[in-house]
Design a protein around this motif. Structure first.
Motif, mmCIF file in Angstrom:
data_model
loop_
_atom_site.group_PDB
_atom_site.id
_atom_site.type_symbol
_atom_site.label_atom_id
_atom_site.label_comp_id
_atom_site.label_asym_id
_atom_site.label_seq_id
_atom_site.Cartn_x
_atom_site.Cartn_y
_atom_site.Cartn_z
ATOM 1 N N ARG A 186 10.896 -10.542 12.982
ATOM 2 C CA ARG A 186 10.758 -10.358 11.540
ATOM 3 C C ARG A 186 10.489 -8.881 11.245
ATOM 4 N NH1 ARG A 186 10.604 -15.447 9.271
ATOM 5 N NH2 ARG A 186 9.860 -17.103 10.666
ATOM 6 N N ILE A 187 11.126 -8.405 10.194
ATOM 7 C CA ILE A 187 10.976 -7.008 9.786
ATOM 8 C C ILE A 187 10.660 -6.979 8.298
ATOM 9 C CG2 ILE A 187 12.051 -4.727 9.722
ATOM 10 C CD1 ILE A 187 13.944 -5.675 11.919
ATOM 11 N N ARG A 188 9.637 -6.237 7.935
ATOM 12 C CA ARG A 188 9.264 -6.104 6.530
ATOM 13 C C ARG A 188 9.505 -4.669 6.066
ATOM 14 N NH1 ARG A 188 3.804 -9.674 5.285
ATOM 15 N NH2 ARG A 188 4.681 -11.670 5.963
ATOM 16 N N TYR A 189 10.205 -4.556 4.950
ATOM 17 C CA TYR A 189 10.442 -3.273 4.305
ATOM 18 C C TYR A 189 9.671 -3.265 2.991
ATOM 19 C CZ TYR A 189 14.387 -2.885 7.545
ATOM 20 O OH TYR A 189 15.177 -2.823 8.677
ATOM 21 N N GLY A 245 6.222 -1.288 -4.853
ATOM 22 C CA GLY A 245 5.290 -2.384 -4.598
ATOM 23 C C GLY A 245 5.940 -3.641 -4.072
ATOM 24 N N GLU A 246 7.269 -3.702 -4.056
ATOM 25 C CA GLU A 246 7.953 -4.901 -3.582
ATOM 26 C C GLU A 246 8.315 -4.785 -2.098
ATOM 27 O OE1 GLU A 246 10.045 -6.761 -7.562
ATOM 28 O OE2 GLU A 246 11.270 -5.494 -6.244
ATOM 29 N N THR A 247 8.497 -5.967 -1.472
ATOM 30 C CA THR A 247 8.764 -6.038 -0.035
ATOM 31 C C THR A 247 9.957 -6.949 0.231
ATOM 32 O OG1 THR A 247 6.478 -5.646 0.616
ATOM 33 C CG2 THR A 247 7.831 -6.829 2.186
ATOM 34 N N LEU A 248 10.830 -6.523 1.126
ATOM 35 C CA LEU A 248 11.908 -7.369 1.643
ATOM 36 C C LEU A 248 11.486 -7.886 3.013
ATOM 37 C CD1 LEU A 248 14.841 -8.489 1.566
ATOM 38 C CD2 LEU A 248 15.508 -6.414 2.801
ATOM 39 N N ARG A 249 11.578 -9.203 3.186
ATOM 40 C CA ARG A 249 11.233 -9.829 4.452
ATOM 41 C C ARG A 249 12.518 -10.288 5.145
ATOM 42 N NH1 ARG A 249 6.956 -10.886 0.954
ATOM 43 N NH2 ARG A 249 4.879 -10.738 1.906
ATOM 44 N N HIS A 268 18.376 -13.728 7.946
ATOM 45 C CA HIS A 268 17.949 -14.164 6.617
ATOM 46 C C HIS A 268 17.138 -13.056 5.973
ATOM 47 C CE1 HIS A 268 15.557 -17.243 3.996
ATOM 48 N NE2 HIS A 268 16.561 -16.706 3.332
ATOM 49 N N ALA A 269 17.503 -12.708 4.746
ATOM 50 C CA ALA A 269 16.766 -11.718 3.964
ATOM 51 C C ALA A 269 16.588 -12.275 2.561
ATOM 52 C CB ALA A 269 17.501 -10.380 3.928
#
Length: 679
Positions: free
Chosen positions: A142-145, A246-250, A201-202
């Motif tokens: 898993r990668i969080r941006y 402030g937003e994040t893509l998982r 999956h994003a």
């Protein structure tokens, strides 16, 4: 606030690499990170973001845990677009030397919260943070941006570069391409076998499918090792999303099955798990001052080597991955590592599980040398792994008083001794003349000095190796004690011990003032100065008097000790190789001919404390190992180092017994420091 902040991930021991490293190719491409999943799979790469090894990848899945490791997601090429300007964050070097894209130039720093890497990319237009972790127990990365700052919403594009090959091999372009399908915010990359499909999956992004070969990806580290230094991969579409500040893509990549819906607390769960590892260590470590930060960091690294392995009846067990990236689980390495990785760190339950797993596969008194990557039958070609098994059981019993497990395993331990008496594979047996273990046949490597090139065994050591017989003596001592604890007859073990003690005196080489490395070899005794004699100076061996033990330690310290461990051969000995470099033949030829081994620092510290009772000096000897955590593998210790200064790191970037023996050595020093001084 993000969940990971609430779980105090920043409180985990870690490190920070600033622009002094991140923006310079010599630093950013040499520094490597590693994340594991507890079943043999991993994600790994350079802090610069580009793969430099064939073993690098964001998802190397263990399809037959802990083996069957398969490279599936090589990298993600990320691009941030602000207005009409595009900023590449990903990096690749091509066979002609071109770097395109070159995202490392936007790196402000890479920090490690526990074992988890966090990249921070900064431009005047935005600040973006990237985190990588894996689901423990699953082949999912898993990668969080997270968009921390931006003048306006930014567009983030991810282009997955994929493969589906054994992690030891290489891929080259052909007319065939995988089937890539997109549905909403998901991509599936099919390789003709559902078990080997990769699911991406994003959530919230828009996925588009494509398939094209990227040809000629450069692998600089493989070139340095004299191996194939380029290969081809498949570009498999893209994900696009807009992120406001402030937003994040998982993002998630899973093998075989789609990854579970990205749980909001997934990262927090991993952070909590790492805190639990540290809590166990805090309860188990010796009383007194807290451990230095580098030892706490190694405790978390130690957890990366522990993996699940099913027993023959299908029930669950554990094992130890010997080293990343290319080793699976080896019997000798597992048993040497077990005390430092699990017992010293307060994880006796894991230690017991590992011991049961290997007791399950003892055959003719032998512990397997290794379990092949292909999942085939284990290989029984080591003389010392069985003695290290006894040593590990002894360490567990001494730490826990677990006589129930001892009773459960005693029959296996007894079978080891009996098979040594009557003889087993490769001429391994007790010599009735002196009670020592003799072993070896032409063309077979049985000790830890096991390099073999074709039919050439570089250090055959046929005869009676000193460390094998030191372990034989300490094993017999424990067997006599264990028999007493269980109400069994200890006389047979005491009789074997008495004879072997007398025979062991033969190892002392009065002419050179230290021990023979091997007795009774095909060409007589081997008298080269090697570190194996350190085991004769440990208290568990108990043969030599204090004067001899001190002389052994002095000679090894003067000729073999380096800031990275002990040389495998003295510099003044014939055959000494100062460098470990070149193709595989050159490297294997130097493997035990001077090359420094970090794991030997553990038995050296143990022998030093026994000989001199000087924990202050022992601490000085151990201290330089802390520097290794920032030289190549960040937060870990390499397998080997070059024999001559500056002792450049070589081999695996993260080795179980290197890490384990540093933890154990620190524990021994801490205990010695707290103990009353001898009168």
């Amino acid at each position: 606030m993000f969940a990971y902040k609430q779980m105090k991930s920043a409180d985990l021991p870690g490190d920070r690499l600033g622009r002094d490293i991140c923006t310079l190719p010599a630093g950013a491409e040499a520094a490597e990170w590693l994340v594991t999943n507890g079943i043999g799979g991993y994600a790994a790469g350079t802090v610069a973001g580009l793969p430099t090894r064939g073993y690098h990848g964001l998802l190397v899945a263990a399809l037959d845990p802990p083996v069957g490791r398969t490279l599936m997601l090589v990298t993600l090429l990320e691009t941030v677009t602000v207005g009409d300007r595009a900023f590449d964050l990903g990096s690749l070097r091509w066979a002609d030397g071109t770097m395109a894209p070159d995202g490392a130039r936007h790196l402000q720093d890479v920090r490690f919260e526990g074992t988890l890497p966090v990249w921070t990319y900064v431009t005047p237009q935005f600040t973006l943070e990237k985190r990588v972790f894996m689901d423990h127990g699953a082949n999912v990365t898993r990668i969080r941006y997270s968009c921390l700052r931006a003048e306006a919403p930014v567009s983030l594009t991810l282009r997955p570069i994929a493969d589906c090959r054994d992690y030891h091999s290489r891929s080259f372009a052909s007319d065939w391409l995988p089937e890539v399908t997109a549905q909403g915010d998901r991509l599936t990359v099919g390789w003709g076998d559902a078990a080997r499909a990769m699911h991406l999956h994003a959530p919230g992004a828009r996925a588009t499918a494509s398939a094209a070969w990227y040809r000629g990806v450069d692998l600089a580290q493989e070139r340095a090792r004299g191996l194939t230094d380029q290969e081809d991969h498949v570009q498999t579409g893209a994900f696009e999303v807009t992120l406001a500040p402030g937003e994040t893509l998982r993002f998630a990549a899973g093998a075989s099955l789609p990854p579970a819906e990205n749980p909001p607390d997934g990262l927090a769960a991993e952070v909590a798990r790492q805190h639990a590892v540290l809590d166990a260590w805090e309860k188990a470590r010796p009383a007194g001052p807290a451990a230095p930060a580098w030892i706490d960091r190694l405790v978390l690294t130690a957890d990366q080597f522990v993996a699940r392995r099913a027993l023959r009846d299908g029930s669950g067990g554990h094992t130890v991955i010997a080293g990343y990236h290319w080793f699976a689980d080896w019997g000798r390495d597992t048993m040497i590592s077990l005390p430092g990785l699990t017992i010293a760190t307060g994880r006796a339950d894991i230690a017991a599980s590992i011991l049961r797993s290997f007791a399950d596969v003892v055959d003719a008194g032998m512990i397997p040398n290794r379990f092949p990557d292909g999942g085939t039958d284990p290989e029984y070609n080591t003389v010392d792994a069985s003695f290290w098994f006894i040593e590990a059981v002894a360490a567990h019993v001494d730490a826990t008083g677990d006589t129930a497990l001892l009773g459960e395993l005693f029959e296996v331990l007894e079978s080891i001794v009996k098979h040594m008496e009557k003889g087993t594979r490769y001429g391994i047996r007790v010599d009735p003349a002196d009670g020592l273990i003799t072993a070896g046949e032409p063309g077979v490597q049985l000790t830890w000095m096991d390099a073999k090139i074709g039919n050439w065994v570089v250090t055959p050591r046929i005869g009676k190796p000193i460390e094998v017989n030191a372990l034989w003596l300490s094993g017999l001592r424990f067997m006599a004690r264990a028999a007493g604890l269980l109400g069994r007859d200890s006389a047979p073990y005491n009789a074997l011990l008495t004879k072997a003690r007398v025979g062991f005196e033969r190892f002392w080489n009065a002419e050179r003032g230290f021990c023979y490395d091997v007795l009774d070899g095909p060409d007589g005794h081997e008298d080269a100065l090697r570190p194996n004699q350190i085991f004769a100076a440990r208290p568990a061996t108990g043969v030599f008097d204090d004067a001899r033990c001190r002389e052994i330690v002095r000679r090894c310290e003067a000729a073999l000790l380096t800031p990275a461990g002990l040389r495998s051969l003295g510099p003044d000995e014939p055959g000494y190789r100062p460098r470990y470099a070149g193709d595989q033949t050159a490297r294997d030829g130097a493997y035990h001919q001077g090359t420094v081994w970090a794991w030997l620092i553990g038995p050296f510290i143990e022998a030093h404390l026994n000989a001199f009772a000087d924990p202050g000096r022992a601490a000085e000897i151990l201290a330089p190992m802390a520097d290794q955590l920032r030289i190549e593998g960040i937060g870990t210790i390499n397998e080997i180092f070059e024999a001559d200064a500056p002792h450049a790191p070589r081999g695996c970037v993260s080795q179980a017994w290197s890490v384990a023996e540093c933890i154990r050595a620190w524990t021994l020093i801490a205990r010695a420091s707290a103990a009353p001084s001898k009168p």
